[in-house]
Design an enzyme around this catalytic site. Sequence first.
Site, PDB file in Angstrom:
ATOM      1  N   ASP A 214     122.204  81.991  40.372  1.00  0.00           N
ATOM      2  CA  ASP A 214     122.584  81.131  39.236  1.00  0.00           C
ATOM      3  C   ASP A 214     124.061  81.356  38.916  1.00  0.00           C
ATOM      4  O   ASP A 214     124.733  82.164  39.572  1.00  0.00           O
ATOM      5  CB  ASP A 214     121.693  81.406  38.005  1.00  0.00           C
ATOM      6  CG  ASP A 214     121.507  80.158  37.138  1.00  0.00           C
ATOM      7  OD1 ASP A 214     122.526  79.667  36.578  1.00  0.00           O
ATOM      8  OD2 ASP A 214     120.378  79.668  37.007  1.00  0.00           O
ATOM      9  N   HIS A 252     116.809  66.911  39.054  1.00  0.00           N
ATOM     10  CA  HIS A 252     116.675  65.828  38.058  1.00  0.00           C
ATOM     11  C   HIS A 252     117.829  65.820  37.033  1.00  0.00           C
ATOM     12  O   HIS A 252     117.969  64.879  36.277  1.00  0.00           O
ATOM     13  CB  HIS A 252     115.299  65.854  37.360  1.00  0.00           C
ATOM     14  CG  HIS A 252     115.068  66.991  36.421  1.00  0.00           C
ATOM     15  ND1 HIS A 252     113.885  67.132  35.726  1.00  0.00           N
ATOM     16  CD2 HIS A 252     115.843  68.039  36.048  1.00  0.00           C
ATOM     17  CE1 HIS A 252     113.951  68.211  34.975  1.00  0.00           C
ATOM     18  NE2 HIS A 252     115.129  68.780  35.156  1.00  0.00           N
TER      19      HIS A 252
HETATM   20  N1  LIG Z   1     126.583  74.938  39.777  1.00  0.00           N
HETATM   21  C1  LIG Z   1     125.510  75.682  39.584  1.00  0.00           C
HETATM   22  N2  LIG Z   1     125.206  76.682  40.449  1.00  0.00           N
HETATM   23  C2  LIG Z   1     124.093  77.462  40.260  1.00  0.00           C
HETATM   24  N3  LIG Z   1     123.244  77.290  39.237  1.00  0.00           N
HETATM   25  C3  LIG Z   1     123.506  76.293  38.347  1.00  0.00           C
HETATM   26  C4  LIG Z   1     124.644  75.451  38.491  1.00  0.00           C
HETATM   27  N4  LIG Z   1     124.650  74.560  37.463  1.00  0.00           N
HETATM   28  C5  LIG Z   1     123.572  74.825  36.702  1.00  0.00           C
HETATM   29  N5  LIG Z   1     122.881  75.867  37.232  1.00  0.00           N
HETATM   30  C6  LIG Z   1     121.662  76.477  36.707  1.00  0.00           C
HETATM   31  O1  LIG Z   1     120.569  75.613  36.960  1.00  0.00           O
HETATM   32  C7  LIG Z   1     119.501  75.930  36.042  1.00  0.00           C
HETATM   33  C8  LIG Z   1     118.903  74.609  35.623  1.00  0.00           C
HETATM   34  S1  LIG Z   1     117.577  74.771  34.482  1.00  0.00           S
HETATM   35  C9  LIG Z   1     116.231  75.149  35.555  1.00  0.00           C
HETATM   36  C10 LIG Z   1     115.901  76.612  35.540  1.00  0.00           C
HETATM   37  C11 LIG Z   1     114.684  77.002  36.348  1.00  0.00           C
HETATM   38  N6  LIG Z   1     114.824  76.671  37.794  1.00  0.00           N
HETATM   39  C12 LIG Z   1     113.411  76.372  35.831  1.00  0.00           C
HETATM   40  O2  LIG Z   1     112.799  75.575  36.522  1.00  0.00           O
HETATM   41  O3  LIG Z   1     113.011  76.650  34.712  1.00  0.00           O
HETATM   42  C13 LIG Z   1     120.140  76.717  34.918  1.00  0.00           C
HETATM   43  O4  LIG Z   1     119.694  78.062  34.967  1.00  0.00           O
HETATM   44  C14 LIG Z   1     121.639  76.622  35.194  1.00  0.00           C
HETATM   45  O5  LIG Z   1     122.376  77.771  34.771  1.00  0.00           O
HETATM   46  C1  LIG Z   2     122.286  69.760  23.729  1.00  0.00           C
HETATM   47  O1  LIG Z   2     121.096  69.034  23.562  1.00  0.00           O
HETATM   48  C2  LIG Z   2     120.137  69.064  24.566  1.00  0.00           C
HETATM   49  C3  LIG Z   2     120.360  69.647  25.784  1.00  0.00           C
HETATM   50  C4  LIG Z   2     119.369  69.666  26.725  1.00  0.00           C
HETATM   51  C5  LIG Z   2     118.138  69.110  26.461  1.00  0.00           C
HETATM   52  C6  LIG Z   2     117.094  69.157  27.481  1.00  0.00           C
HETATM   53  C7  LIG Z   2     115.761  69.018  27.158  1.00  0.00           C
HETATM   54  C8  LIG Z   2     114.788  69.100  28.141  1.00  0.00           C
HETATM   55  O2  LIG Z   2     113.550  68.973  27.885  1.00  0.00           O
HETATM   56  C9  LIG Z   2     115.200  69.337  29.497  1.00  0.00           C
HETATM   57  C10 LIG Z   2     114.278  69.443  30.561  1.00  0.00           C
HETATM   58  C11 LIG Z   2     114.743  69.713  31.841  1.00  0.00           C
HETATM   59  C12 LIG Z   2     116.086  69.855  32.099  1.00  0.00           C
HETATM   60  O3  LIG Z   2     116.519  70.109  33.370  1.00  0.00           O
HETATM   61  C13 LIG Z   2     117.011  69.717  31.079  1.00  0.00           C
HETATM   62  O4  LIG Z   2     118.287  69.824  31.369  1.00  0.00           O
HETATM   63  C14 LIG Z   2     116.573  69.466  29.754  1.00  0.00           C
HETATM   64  O5  LIG Z   2     117.493  69.360  28.766  1.00  0.00           O
HETATM   65  C15 LIG Z   2     117.919  68.513  25.253  1.00  0.00           C
HETATM   66  C16 LIG Z   2     118.918  68.486  24.298  1.00  0.00           C
END
Ligand SMILES: Nc1ncnc2c1ncn2[C@@H]1O[C@H](CSCC[C@H]([NH3+])C(=O)O)[C@@H](O)[C@H]1O
Ligand SMILES: COc1ccc(-c2cc(=O)c3ccc(O)c(O)c3o2)cc1
Length: 346
Positions: A214, A252
Amino acid sequence: MDEEARANVEIWKYALGFAAMGVVKCVIELGLPDAMEIHDGPMTLSQLSAAVGCPAGSLHRIMRFLTHNGIFKKELNLSKSQDPETFYYSQTALSRLLTRDKMGPFVLVQAGPPSQSAGLTAKDLKSGKGSGVKHINAPSEDIFWNMFEVDPAFYKLFQQFLACHAKMATTAVINYCPKAFEGIRCLVDVGGHKGMAIGMLVKAFPWIRGINFDLPNVIAGASPIDGVEHVSGNMFESVPKADAVMLMWILHDWSDDLCIDILKKCKEAIPADKGKVIIVDAIIDEEGCDEYTGARLAMDMTIMSATVKGKERTDKEWAQLLNIAGFSRHTIKHLKAIESVIEAYP
Ligand SMILES: Nc1ncnc2c1ncn2[C@@H]1O[C@H](CSCC[C@H]([NH3+])C(=O)O)[C@@H](O)[C@H]1O
Ligand SMILES: COc1ccc(-c2cc(=O)c3ccc(O)c(O)c3o2)cc1
């Protein structure tokens, strides 16, 4: 369906209910129910797009969500052949109530003053640039997540939300798709946040050595996990080498072009002969429908309001991305969850 299975479906109504209400608010702001009322007959997507000044791509997703929920109807225009304009939209009893002279103002007032209301707005949609709440300070979408700068308290909450999601989605993956992890000696979870998912996977499948990859600021706050090495970096530059790469809830968030860049970096990280990329994300089912379809469409609305150009994708859209990124074939396994598992091979 037993009580627990029903609860697993019902919970999404509450988890994503704000997004659903936000979209209804947004179509009233756009004046969409009024435009249909004035037109006084079915309208194609391009007619609607012109009438309310909103790009057809986002409007298609909004109408897909609303028709699924009985607000507007989508019907086949039998006089035309296979193009997007084959369909037209018409009013339902519910959508007729959303005009400005009926319940429209009632809904708008619940969202509070426009300056304070979160989520999708007519202005964002009309600009065609996306909403991108979370990229609020970003000049473009290809920038690291900058949640810290937006609001540290919200960032803390968002981290808890990600841990909670990773636990739930990984449980579904382990229960419904264990075969995907057979024969993998080293697995890298790209965008694995603090390592919740990869930690659970190495415990369930002890033959796997895990890498949690990450951004540096995220990895700096991660605690040690047995069987897992934390590695920091940027997935747009390179991804650690492994037998397989997992991308859960990553693609996504990004536009098609940036997804292709990420997928190409993942392909470079795995062996060309026996490597694979495991994608855990929603697949929108436009033709059929299961008990999670409503939640997937509501998640698409959340992604539309939270990211710049992210979207939930149909199976055709996934196939196109993987093909352009250079993968030769892929398989899909549906879980009893919002997400499905796509295994893509070089
Ligand atoms: N350029 C990047 N390189 C590596 N990780 C990233 C980058 N941009 C965003 N991320 C990470 O991508 C993740 C997306 S959220 C998804 C987190 C986890 N895979 C889950 O399913 O719950 C976050 O932890 C961000 O910090
Ligand atoms: C700053 O306000 C917001 C930031 C992010 C989100 C958000 C809600 C959510 O359910 C969701 C799910 C999956 C994902 O990859 C997201 O980035 C994400 O962002 C809501 C409001």
